[in-house]
Write a protein that holds these residues in place. Sequence first.
Motif, mmCIF file in Angstrom:
data_model
loop_
_atom_site.group_PDB
_atom_site.id
_atom_site.type_symbol
_atom_site.label_atom_id
_atom_site.label_comp_id
_atom_site.label_asym_id
_atom_site.label_seq_id
_atom_site.Cartn_x
_atom_site.Cartn_y
_atom_site.Cartn_z
ATOM 1 N N LEU A 1 0.833 -1.202 0.000
ATOM 2 C CA LEU A 1 0.000 0.000 0.000
ATOM 3 C C LEU A 1 0.870 1.255 0.000
ATOM 4 O O LEU A 1 0.537 2.256 -0.646
ATOM 5 N N ALA A 2 1.991 1.213 0.689
ATOM 6 C CA ALA A 2 2.897 2.358 0.702
ATOM 7 C C ALA A 2 3.493 2.594 -0.686
ATOM 8 O O ALA A 2 3.622 3.741 -1.137
ATOM 9 N N LEU A 3 3.851 1.508 -1.375
ATOM 10 C CA LEU A 3 4.380 1.647 -2.724
ATOM 11 C C LEU A 3 3.331 2.228 -3.660
ATOM 12 O O LEU A 3 3.624 3.139 -4.457
ATOM 13 N N LEU A 4 2.109 1.734 -3.570
ATOM 14 C CA LEU A 4 1.046 2.272 -4.412
ATOM 15 C C LEU A 4 0.753 3.727 -4.037
ATOM 16 O O LEU A 4 0.465 4.558 -4.916
ATOM 17 N N SER A 5 0.836 4.058 -2.774
ATOM 18 C CA SER A 5 0.644 5.446 -2.340
ATOM 19 C C SER A 5 1.703 6.354 -2.963
ATOM 20 O O SER A 5 1.399 7.481 -3.377
ATOM 21 N N ALA A 6 2.938 5.859 -3.024
ATOM 22 C CA ALA A 6 3.995 6.640 -3.662
ATOM 23 C C ALA A 6 3.724 6.792 -5.157
ATOM 24 O O ALA A 6 3.988 7.850 -5.747
ATOM 25 N N TYR A 7 3.177 5.741 -5.771
ATOM 26 C CA TYR A 7 2.828 5.809 -7.198
ATOM 27 C C TYR A 7 1.759 6.892 -7.412
ATOM 28 O O TYR A 7 1.831 7.675 -8.372
ATOM 29 N N ILE A 8 0.771 6.940 -6.523
ATOM 30 C CA ILE A 8 -0.263 7.971 -6.605
ATOM 31 C C ILE A 8 0.367 9.357 -6.496
ATOM 32 O O ILE A 8 0.005 10.284 -7.243
ATOM 33 N N ALA A 9 1.319 9.506 -5.575
ATOM 34 C CA ALA A 9 1.971 10.800 -5.391
ATOM 35 C C ALA A 9 2.681 11.251 -6.656
ATOM 36 O O ALA A 9 2.735 12.445 -6.966
ATOM 37 N N HIS A 10 3.209 10.294 -7.404
ATOM 38 C CA HIS A 10 3.928 10.632 -8.638
ATOM 39 C C HIS A 10 3.006 10.810 -9.840
ATOM 40 O O HIS A 10 3.228 11.694 -10.675
ATOM 41 N N HIS A 11 1.964 9.980 -9.947
ATOM 42 C CA HIS A 11 1.200 9.922 -11.192
ATOM 43 C C HIS A 11 -0.295 10.199 -11.053
ATOM 44 O O HIS A 11 -0.985 10.295 -12.074
ATOM 45 N N GLY A 12 -0.802 10.289 -9.831
ATOM 46 C CA GLY A 12 -2.227 10.503 -9.646
ATOM 47 C C GLY A 12 -2.993 9.201 -9.535
ATOM 48 O O GLY A 12 -2.504 8.128 -9.914
ATOM 49 N N GLU A 13 -4.220 9.279 -9.035
ATOM 50 C CA GLU A 13 -5.009 8.084 -8.748
ATOM 51 C C GLU A 13 -5.416 7.326 -10.013
ATOM 52 O O GLU A 13 -5.429 6.088 -10.017
ATOM 53 N N GLU A 14 -5.755 8.021 -11.067
ATOM 54 C CA GLU A 14 -6.225 7.349 -12.284
ATOM 55 C C GLU A 14 -5.141 6.449 -12.860
ATOM 56 O O GLU A 14 -5.387 5.272 -13.176
ATOM 57 N N GLU A 15 -3.928 6.991 -13.010
ATOM 58 C CA GLU A 15 -2.828 6.185 -13.537
ATOM 59 C C GLU A 15 -2.438 5.078 -12.560
ATOM 60 O O GLU A 15 -2.039 3.983 -12.980
ATOM 61 N N ALA A 16 -2.542 5.373 -11.280
ATOM 62 C CA ALA A 16 -2.196 4.365 -10.272
ATOM 63 C C ALA A 16 -3.131 3.166 -10.355
ATOM 64 O O ALA A 16 -2.703 2.015 -10.168
ATOM 65 N N LYS A 17 -4.399 3.413 -10.654
ATOM 66 C CA LYS A 17 -5.345 2.304 -10.777
ATOM 67 C C LYS A 17 -5.012 1.447 -11.990
ATOM 68 O O LYS A 17 -5.084 0.203 -11.928
ATOM 69 N N VAL A 18 -4.632 2.084 -13.085
ATOM 70 C CA VAL A 18 -4.223 1.337 -14.280
ATOM 71 C C VAL A 18 -2.998 0.487 -13.953
ATOM 72 O O VAL A 18 -2.904 -0.681 -14.361
#
Length: 334
Positions: free
Chosen positions: A162-179
């Motif tokens: 979850l922390a890694l995905l949270s960092a992904y959201i911080a970099h790319h936003g929620e929409e890209e993170a879901k993809v």
Amino acid sequence: MTLRTLLLATAASACALPAVADVNIYTTRQPELIQPVMDAFTDKTGIAVNLAFVNEGLIERLKAEGPRSPADLVMTVDIANMQRVVDSGTIQPMDDQILQDAVPANLRATDNTWFALTTRARIVYASKDRVAEGEISTYEDLADPKWKGRLCTRSGLHDYNLALLSAYIAHHGEEEAKVWAQGLKDNLAKKPEGNDRSQVKSIWAGECDISLGNTYYMGQMLADPEQTEWANSVSIRFPTFQDGGTHVNISGIAMTKSAPNKAEAQQLMEFLVSPEAQAIYAEVNNEYPVLEGAPLSDLVQSWGEFTVDDIDLTEVAGHRAAALRIMEEVNFEG
């Protein structure tokens, strides 16, 4: 002065001396992993440290105990969990120059409510036989269809993922993170289960070619005769975000509002960021010190250098709820 009077005076004086208080810690980290550094503190100061492993319901326990809580300090192994503890209103800030000088600004709260003690990188374990050097370089690569049926990981709902995905959201936003999360799921070789070490075992067994894991698990596997063969079947790769560095998480510490032994607890906090304590952490747990100049263990040095992602960890922690929702929306565990 008679002998009796002298003895009575001596006894009264002894009773008047302040007792050395213990320090009580609620920790979500396995106590045996931090016992060596606590023992070093006790040997140096005479102050005993009591570790209570609270894996579930930490915040609820602190709130229920309120000002009567015996806990002086709280330790967690994930920034999001630490931030949740802070947000619960059970923590007090520490205006301590020693802590502020030792811990870099990006590894402590801006209001000094929490401080990192160590860091670990969330890396890729890759088969030495089936994954070429340079074949994976970014976290974004993990969702590439070329890895379909080749990726293993523990639960997507685990704090580390979850922390890694949270960092992904911080970099790319929620929409890209879901993809991206959907891409990870599509590439799974099997249902997420087990811990980081069991993923390496799956690589050794030929069930997958790459896995997500924390760096220090390599040290733990090499120290276990039953797992050494797993460890030797993989190499550590340090992926980065396309616009950043390698994701790191922390083990951190905070002072409770109720702290009955604040002075002793503060002394322990200062010790934990000292060169002595940081060297013990590095050698025993194969983690990365937060204190600049503190030596790495020989094993950790052998893994190579990497660029730490410089995104603020408090921001990463703030995306945890979104990360959890995304993992549930893509049915990562299904």
